[in-house]
Design an enzyme around this catalytic site. Structure first.
Site, PDB file in Angstrom:
ATOM      1  N   PRO A 275       0.840  -1.203   0.000  1.00 59.09           N
ATOM      2  CG  PRO A 275       0.083  -0.937   2.202  1.00 59.09           C
ATOM      3  CD  PRO A 275       0.848  -1.876   1.312  1.00 59.09           C
TER       4      PRO A 275
ATOM      5  CG  ASP B 292       5.190  -0.631   2.907  1.00 54.12           C
ATOM      6  OD1 ASP B 292       3.976  -0.551   3.173  1.00 54.12           O
ATOM      7  OD2 ASP B 292       5.819  -1.707   2.971  1.00 54.12           O
ATOM      8  CG  HIS B 293      -0.019   4.298   4.509  1.00 48.65           C
ATOM      9  ND1 HIS B 293       0.063   4.549   5.861  1.00 48.65           N
ATOM     10  CD2 HIS B 293      -0.764   5.311   3.992  1.00 48.65           C
ATOM     11  CE1 HIS B 293      -0.618   5.648   6.156  1.00 48.65           C
ATOM     12  NE2 HIS B 293      -1.121   6.139   5.033  1.00 48.65           N
ATOM     13  NE  ARG B 294       3.154  -3.451   3.752  1.00 51.64           N
ATOM     14  CZ  ARG B 294       3.717  -4.498   3.134  1.00 51.64           C
ATOM     15  NH1 ARG B 294       3.173  -5.706   3.240  1.00 51.64           N
ATOM     16  NH2 ARG B 294       4.807  -4.336   2.414  1.00 51.64           N
ATOM     17  CB  VAL B 295       7.076   0.753   6.890  1.00 48.91           C
ATOM     18  CG1 VAL B 295       8.344   1.043   7.669  1.00 48.91           C
ATOM     19  CG2 VAL B 295       6.988  -0.711   6.521  1.00 48.91           C
TER      20      VAL B 295
END
Length: 422
Positions: free
Chosen positions: A220, A394-397
């Site tokens: 994402p 990376d929107h997870r990070v």
């Protein structure tokens, strides 16, 4: 007992490779440390040394074979205590055994698999051949690079219809005529046969296609854009190169960007991170991976602990890594394990672009060209050299706040570059 020589795994991610060249032949006596062959991976071409010693009995994979799986047997050498006469003695009983009679059946299918190569045929040709019961291994292709096309299959069907009819019961003959409509099926490609050439995918291009597809689909990601005034940076570079001229030292804008990115990663460590199913890794050092274009694709050699290195050291190391990359001589330790990536297309005149995340890294910085643009300073119009950059996250990070904080730190280092010297 003969010793099997296996296809080695030359990097943690290697699944297959190309056996580019043999440096040995049957009958040679290998010693530990001798160069046996050259293996081309998706990243580089590397020489493989012998570990075991003995006489070469067989070469099982020929030069140029692609898609050789890791741990596949590629050669055999004589093991300790082997008798040289054992190898040629084995085939003799097979010749006298009645079971050898089915050999022609194996030969008929061998061209498709004996050397690991694939039969090159158009999708339409494959459908027609399957419907007509034609073995494509026995058809000569007249298309580009020997590719089998529709006309080749139809010619093969027209030359030998009798064997199919004679070997088939009369009741089964009628269905054979039904697939005659198959040639009218539209091709999955909107291009006429013979109007294009096919460039086979090598290991590097296949790996790039797979990894970029996975990244773009599964990560994402989102971009953050910012413009930077780089006049002070260019002046610093000019002064550094004047001082270093006597030592033939030359610093590029890219070297300065690498240093600034590394220092920004230390100022905002949450952006120097990687996503894993077990948690987010916050890296202790800024190992900056820099995209280098080479024939057939690109690769990202890594400047280790870039935050601890001077600009001259970064410049020398980058030149060395780029040269090794273009000659496909990088070792796994040269390109594996980066924590943050940079892709610079400014030297090609690209003003602004967005890169795809280089997993498992959390960010990649896209650097555009510096150009003179009108800017407003203290309420008045002025001219400045401006460079646009895009941080893909990376929107997870890395969320928007972390990405913005990293860009703010990077901007301050680029626009007030004296900080790069401290």
């Amino acid at each position: 007992m003969a010793i099997d020589i296996l296809m080695p795994a030359l990097s943690p991610t290697m699944e297959e490779g190309v056996l580019a060249k043999w440096h040995i032949k049957v009958g040679d006596v290998l010693k530990s440390g001798d160069i046996m062959c050259e293996i081309e991976t998706d990243k580089a071409t590397m020489e493989v040394e012998a570990v075991d010693e003995g006489k070469v009995l067989e070469i099982l994979v020929s030069e140029g074979t692609q898609g050789v799986k890791v741990n596949a047997v590629i050669a055999r050498i004589e093991g300790e205590g082997d008798a040289p006469s054992k190898a040629p003695a084995a085939p003799a009983p097979a010749a006298a055994t009645p079971a050898a009679a089915p050999t022609p059946v194996a030969v008929a299918s061998a061209p498709a698999a004996t050397d690991g190569s694939r039969i090159m045929a158009s999708p339409l040709a494959k459908r027609i051949a399957e419907a007509a019961g034609i073995n494509l291994a026995q058809v000569t292709g007249t298309g580009p690079h020997g590719r089998i096309v529709k006309a080749d299959v139809e010619a093969a069907r027209g030359q030998a219809p009798q064997p199919v009819a004679s070997a088939t019961p009369a009741a089964a003959i009628a269905p054979i005529a039904v697939p005659a409509a198959a040639p009218r099926a539209p091709s999955p490609l909107p291009y006429a046969e013979g109007t294009y050439d096919i460039v086979p995918l090598d290991g590097m291009r296949r790996t790039i296609a797979r990894r970029m597809t996975e990244s773009f689909r599964d990560v994402p990601h989102f971009p953050l854009n910012i413009d930077l005034e780089i006049d002070k940076l260019l002046e610093l570079r000019k002064q550094l190169n004047q001082v270093g001229a006597a030592q033939n030292a030359k610093v590029s804008v890219n070297d300065l960007v690498i240093k600034a990115a590394a220092l920004a990663c230390k100022r905002v460590p949450a952006a120097n991170a990687s996503y894993t199913p077990d948690g987010i890794l916050i890296h202790h050092n800024a190992d900056i991976a820099v995209a280098v274009a080479i024939d057939g694709g690109l690769i990202t050699p890594v400047i280790r602990k870039a935050e601890t290195k001077g600009l001259a050291a970064i410049s020398d190391e980058m030149k060395s890594l780029a040269d090794k990359a273009r000659n496909r001589k990088l070792m796994p330790e040269d390109y594996a394990g980066g924590t943050f990536s940079i892709s610079n297309l400014g030297m090609m005149g690209i003003k602004s672009f967005m890169s795809i995340i280089n997993e498992p890294q959390g960010c990649i910085l896209s650097v555009g060209a510096g150009e003179q643009r009108p800017v407003v300073k203290n309420g008045a119009l002025a001219i400045a050299t401006v460079m646009s950059v895009t941080l893909t996250c990376d929107h997870r990070v890395v969320d928007g706040a972390i990405g913005s904080a990293w860009l703010a730190a990077f901007k301050s280092l680029i626009e007030e570059p004296i900080g790069l010297m401290l």
